[in-house]
Scaffold this motif. Structure first.
Motif: not given
Ligand SMILES: Cc1ncc(CO)c(N)n1
Length: 233
Positions: A175-191
């Motif tokens: 569950l913790a890793n799912d949250c981390k993966d989501l965070m990295n996915e959504v942060a990718d390319g953000k200013p």
């Protein structure tokens, strides 16, 4: 090589998270000597905390842009309500507290402040805010659980062992890793200015986690409870 956003976050929150493991409440769980009354207050407050936290996962499903993210949030919601909160219901039984009584717990100042903050940033922002709001919760409990699991006898303790087992388990780590993966996915390319905003949310929730350990250790509800003439619940 690109640095993961969660690696950047880890550098930022590490000193706060290290303080959790040194906190008397957490050490008391890991070493097995924590007063049961403190743990009872914690379990009751954590249960009503988790009800609001579950709502944040539901918001994540509602705000998701794709079916995969929607499914991940639905799974996090399901696991919180059925797996994590079952731990609380089992401990409540040992304290002779019924599930109804547990659910009717009056939230403390810290519980209200923390859950209101998570719900506020989640409601006013997009899916990235929702992920940042829940990241510290899942990740830091897994961090604490895994740290305590290394302590001699912590996993086997007759009373606190279940707690350490749950948060260090493979299921909770997932569950913790799912949250981390989501965070990295959504942060990718953000200013940078958007990443800084997300980082602030993760730092603030990390501060709230420390307050939550403190609230449990001191069995506090409201600071006004100690004011003469003020009625307590
Ligand atoms: C306060 C708090 N933060 C995080 C978790 C992990 O879900 C929890 N149970 N309680």
């Amino acid at each position: 090589m690109t640095v993961l956003f969660t690696d950047r976050l880890w550098k930022k929150v590490r000193p706060i998270w290290k303080a959790y493991v040194e906190h008397p409440f957490v050490r008391g769980i890991g070493e097995g000597w924590l007063e049961r009354e403190k743990f009872k207050h914690f379990m009751k407050q954590d249960y009503v905390y988790l009800i609001e936290y579950s709502r944040v996962f539901a918001l994540g499903s509602a705000k998701a842009h794709d079916l995969q993210t929607m499914t991940t949030f639905a799974n996090l919601l399901h696991e919180t309500l059925n797996f994590e909160m079952e731990l609380h219901r089992q401990y409540a039984k040992k304290f002779n507290i019924s599930p109804e009584e547990l659910e009717a717990t009056e939230p403390s100042a810290t519980t209200i402040a923390y859950t209101s903050y998570m719900l506020n940033v989640s409601q006013k922002g997009g899916i990235e805010n929702v992920i940042a709001a829940v990241l510290t919760c899942a990740w830091s409990y897994n961090y604490v659980g895994q740290a305590l699991a290394q302590w001699r006898g912590a996993l086997e303790h007759e009373f606190y062992g279940n707690w350490v087992q749950t948060y260090s388990s493979e299921a909770f780590t997932q569950l913790a890793n799912d949250c981390k993966d989501l965070m990295n996915e959504v942060a990718d390319g953000k200013p940078e200015h958007e990443l800084a905003t997300l980082e602030d949310i993760v730092v603030n929730t990390s501060r709230f986690e420390y307050m939550f350990w403190d609230m449990a250790e001191n069995i506090t509800m409201w600071p006004t409870d100690k004011v003469e003439g003020v009625q307590q619940n």
